[in-house]
Design an enzyme around this catalytic site. Structure first.
Site, mmCIF file in Angstrom:
data_model
loop_
_atom_site.group_PDB
_atom_site.id
_atom_site.type_symbol
_atom_site.label_atom_id
_atom_site.label_comp_id
_atom_site.label_asym_id
_atom_site.label_seq_id
_atom_site.Cartn_x
_atom_site.Cartn_y
_atom_site.Cartn_z
ATOM 1 N N SER A 231 0.850 -1.186 0.000
ATOM 2 C CA SER A 231 0.000 0.000 0.000
ATOM 3 C C SER A 231 0.895 1.249 0.000
ATOM 4 C CB SER A 231 -0.944 -0.057 1.209
ATOM 5 O OG SER A 231 -1.930 0.930 1.121
ATOM 6 N N ARG A 300 -13.114 6.846 8.242
ATOM 7 C CA ARG A 300 -12.712 5.445 8.242
ATOM 8 C C ARG A 300 -13.759 4.566 7.554
ATOM 9 N NH1 ARG A 300 -7.830 2.959 8.589
ATOM 10 N NH2 ARG A 300 -7.986 0.893 9.517
ATOM 11 N N ASP A 459 -8.624 -5.489 -5.998
ATOM 12 C CA ASP A 459 -8.259 -4.228 -5.332
ATOM 13 C C ASP A 459 -8.847 -3.054 -6.120
ATOM 14 O OD1 ASP A 459 -6.975 -2.007 -4.184
ATOM 15 O OD2 ASP A 459 -5.075 -3.068 -3.935
ATOM 16 N N HIS A 493 -7.887 -4.684 -1.512
ATOM 17 C CA HIS A 493 -6.631 -4.066 -1.111
ATOM 18 C C HIS A 493 -6.060 -4.713 0.154
ATOM 19 C CE1 HIS A 493 -3.572 -1.036 -0.993
ATOM 20 N NE2 HIS A 493 -3.941 -0.632 0.206
ATOM 21 N N ASP A 494 -6.910 -5.146 1.064
ATOM 22 C CA ASP A 494 -6.440 -5.721 2.339
ATOM 23 C C ASP A 494 -5.786 -7.096 2.187
ATOM 24 O OD1 ASP A 494 -6.995 -3.620 3.960
ATOM 25 O OD2 ASP A 494 -8.701 -4.527 4.992
#
Lengths: 512, 512
Positions: A231, A300, A459, A493-494
């Site tokens: 990232s 968030r 992602d 993405h995680d």
């Protein structure tokens, strides 16, 4: 100071509410929501626990502060932001006393870098891996003697793991601009004795990496075996190899980019905008009052949407609703009454992610570091704008693994060359982006550095197209040592935090 | 009433700011931003015009209200929300005086539906097209004599256009729950004389469509030639065909879905969450004070991200910055100083979209209607939860175009059958979603209704997978009259507003 006025106003309002609502609020404030129009008396004004949650949290912060101001309770783990009470016994801090040149502004007169290490530094100091973090992570990538809590990459660091502590000495820093021990907007400005707040200078990814190299200099480490990051850490990893081709043996870039795209900027802009609109933000000068916790929660929530993927949510949540508590009786002659507060599981998940994060991280750090990500661009024209002189690429063959230097015919060495040939088999792009030649020109300093690019097809924040363009641009520079992987799966993405098998395996193969 | 306190506080603060900042603010409040750390005196607190813009807007609303309260100025076009001054001379209003049954709650005792029409109703009333809107659109789809302003689908409605007014009589309504003349949360509750606010009942897409059919009954229209809609309008269009197979000749669903996915819910949840966190929202009871304009701006920024696509922004904005005004001098020895307020063109674009929208639409309407979209689900188990009895599919062959009823061998008729055979050539899904059988079971009432499904490959809100699953589910029901198109291009979800050539062409072909 009138902080908490809104909180106490809401709490006063709540105390006048019917007992049922009050009780349920105190138990699970964020997960329930009165259903508008479903009240037995249609003239009652509906309640919204997900909105009240902001005031409830605010009053919790205030009462925790008044408690923790008594010495006996100062170690209580209340909702006080962790950056307000740094714990330098759980990590190391390097204090740099000379000015750090910055890309955009005047130098930073001095700074701290918090760091942690794993493994053993070899006598010749040739086994160092510098691990870069994502946006909001601390230096605590894995448990240590000083801090036994699980780290954010716990399963990737240790004996026999992707970053093998039997072989490597791993350093992870809290990033410059962060709030976990390194100098950032929440740090005291030595010239005023107050927190920098938004007087802190705008940072670039290059500034962050330069600060890390000051630490390496201090530790007497001339050369990294590898620079590794995911990232934003992947941006730093590429920047490290770019700034110091002779000092960085290999580069690992996982789910990163060499040029932030407008859609990623858009998603981070949305987060900054909600944060800066929080009345508690006060132009960044909130350190003597309440933090912008509601804005942080909202930011968030938006970020979490970009970290995962639709297919994962389809499998995990689908269209399921939260379980209904007994305090919310439903009519037997009608379908379940939907609520405007979180009701679908996907909503309660996002709400929970926001709630968990909103007091853990400094809002100004989020603003500054996300901006640095937006500004990252390794195309030649952008680098020239920054007045960064591109260093010459490293000369000579790539380094061999430290344990194999004397055994070039060992099986691990053969595997390494297999990876290189794998990378060459990646097909040329069908629709190369217009900026590909500029990116290739910008990446010239990395043309002789073995580089692993790994991306994930689900992602949406750093899509595979951007992984491909980095690999393609590196190949255009003549780099014959680009390893490239695309992972499937639904974690978006995680994936870099979750897929130990595939992400870890690719790193292990590339580093060995 | 203490509305505007924050605004006046900020304005007082601004008046103490250096003249340069004040002047630039008054000219272009939202587009500039002081660069933290770049101030000549590092001890000045930085200014953030993008944050001040909220207070500036607030004070503009207040001063506009005090002006417009004098009779002479009541027609001024200040920033007063349009829903606060409905203009029923520019559209028709049908007032329904009997209760409307609702899916989730007790009936709505009465309601208004605003509508506009184009073309001429045929003597046998067999040429009616009901056009459904997206989330925030009014009934003003195209200019009329009553309202010559350009409509939201101006280029699709008219003589020879996709919805050909030489042939069809087109009706477009403001949706139930909206704020452009139809009953919604901003309307007066007859039982209290005050706006419903969040006492308004939770709506379903089916409720909206039932209200439209009350209007059709009133107009004596027994049968629609076609039901047409895009985005949320596509949901309504499918729901109309589902509720009334015998009354809806053809269904057009453009960039819609038959089952809102968790990722679309997540994006709309994020918008509702920022809106409901605006202190001006006041649990929805803001109609006697200031609207939650800052929350609306932030919500629209998030929405805009989902309406377009990364590839479009790459081409349109790339990584370009806004032009620098003279009031922001830059250093000659450093790169351009980045700002934390909108600085990249993609940021100023999102900021502008939010600013344009934030006073045009009612926040509660956004909350209720976006929730209705989330709740939409045509799978059989979900429909059974709603206690909706599926009607029997229509019997007999599909209707012929009104102008062709007597000429089944004409060229247009042949083209129509070509479209049907085209639809059959769509390949079966490689990875059918788990809910596909449930969706097919749910769509059974549409099994004999000619249906056009059109999707866009760059749409991230209603992705093509969801278009394919609707077409596939319809085919599983035995429907032999599904036309299916996927468009390329970079406009994402907004393609239905922009691509007259391809969207318009597909509609025209299907309707003829």
């Amino acid at each position: 100071m009138n902080v908490g006025k809104a909180a106490s106003r809401t709490l006063r309002a709540l105390s006048k509410a019917p007992a049922r609502t009050h009780v349920s609020l105190s138990v699970r404030a964020a997960s329930q929501c009165a259903a508008p129009g479903s009240s037995s008396s249609s003239h009652d004004r509906p309640h919204f626990p997900c909105v009240d949650a902001h005031a409830v949290r605010e009053s919790r912060i205030i009462s925790s502060r008044s408690v923790s101001s008594t010495p006996a309770a100062s170690s209580s783990s209340g909702p006080e932001p962790p950056y307000a009470r740094p714990n330098p016994t759980s990590y190391n801090v390097y204090h740099h006393t000379r000015p750090l040149p910055l890309v955009y502004t005047d130098p930073l007169p001095s700074f701290d870098i918090a760091y942690e290490t794993w493994g053993t530094l070899s006598p010749s100091k040739d086994n160092v891996i510098l691990l870069h973090t994502g946006l909001s992570a601390s230096s605590h990538a894995a448990s240590t003697e000083l801090n036994p809590a699980e780290g954010w990459w716990e399963k990737f660091i240790g004996p026999g793991k992707a970053l093998d502590t039997n072989q490597f000495f791993i350093i992870c820093t809290n990033v410059l601009g962060g709030c976990y021990g390194s100098t950032g907007p929440s740090s005291l400005d030595p010239s005023t004795g107050e927190p920098y707040a938004t007087r802190f200078p705008i940072l670039s990814i290059f500034d962050m990496v330069r600060a890390q190299f000051c630490l390496l200099d201090h530790l007497g480490i001339d050369r990294l075996y590898a620079s590794v990051g995911s990232s934003m850490g992947a941006m730093q990893s590429l920047a490290a190899g770019w700034l110091h081709p002779e000092r960085v043996g290999k580069v690992v870039s996982i789910s990163g980019t060499a040029r932030s795209s407008p859609s990623a900027i858009a998603m981070r802009f949305a987060q900054r905008a909600v944060l800066m609109a929080d009345p508690n933000w006060k132009n960044g000068f909130y350190y003597d009052g309440l933090p912008p916790h509601a804005g942080m929660k909202l930011a968030r929530q938006i970020a979490t949407i970009t970290y995962r993927s639709g297919p994962e949510w389809d499998m995990r949540f689908g269209r399921k609703f939260r379980p209904l508590p007994e305090s919310e009786p439903q009519r037997s002659d009608k379908p379940r009454t939907p609520a405007l507060c979180p009701d679908f599981l996907i909503e309660t998940y996002l709400d929970h992610q926001g709630e968990e994060f909103c007091l853990k991280y400094d809002a100004n750090s989020l603003i500054y570091i996300s901006k640095a990500m937006d500004l990252f661009d390794l195309t030649a024209p952008a680098l020239s704008e920054l007045r960064l002189d591109p260093p010459a690429p490293r000369s000579g063959p790539p380094p061999l693994p430290p344990s194999l230097s004397a055994h070039p015919s060992s099986p691990a060495h053969a595997q390494y060359h297999h990876l290189l040939s794998h990378s060459k088999s990646h097909p040329p792009p069908a629709n190369p982006p217009l900026h590909l030649p500029d990116l290739a020109a910008g990446l010239r300093p990395l043309s002789n550095t073995p580089t692993l690019i790994l991306g994930v097809q689900s992602d949406i924040l750093f899509p595979v197209e951007q992984q491909r363009e980095v690999a393609d641009a590196l190949r255009i520079t003549g780099n014959q040592m680009v390893s490239y992987y695309e992972l499937g799966g639904v974690w978006g993405h995680d994936t870099f935090l979750l897929d130990v098998q595939n992400v870890g395996g690719a790193i292990r193969g590339f580093l060995s």
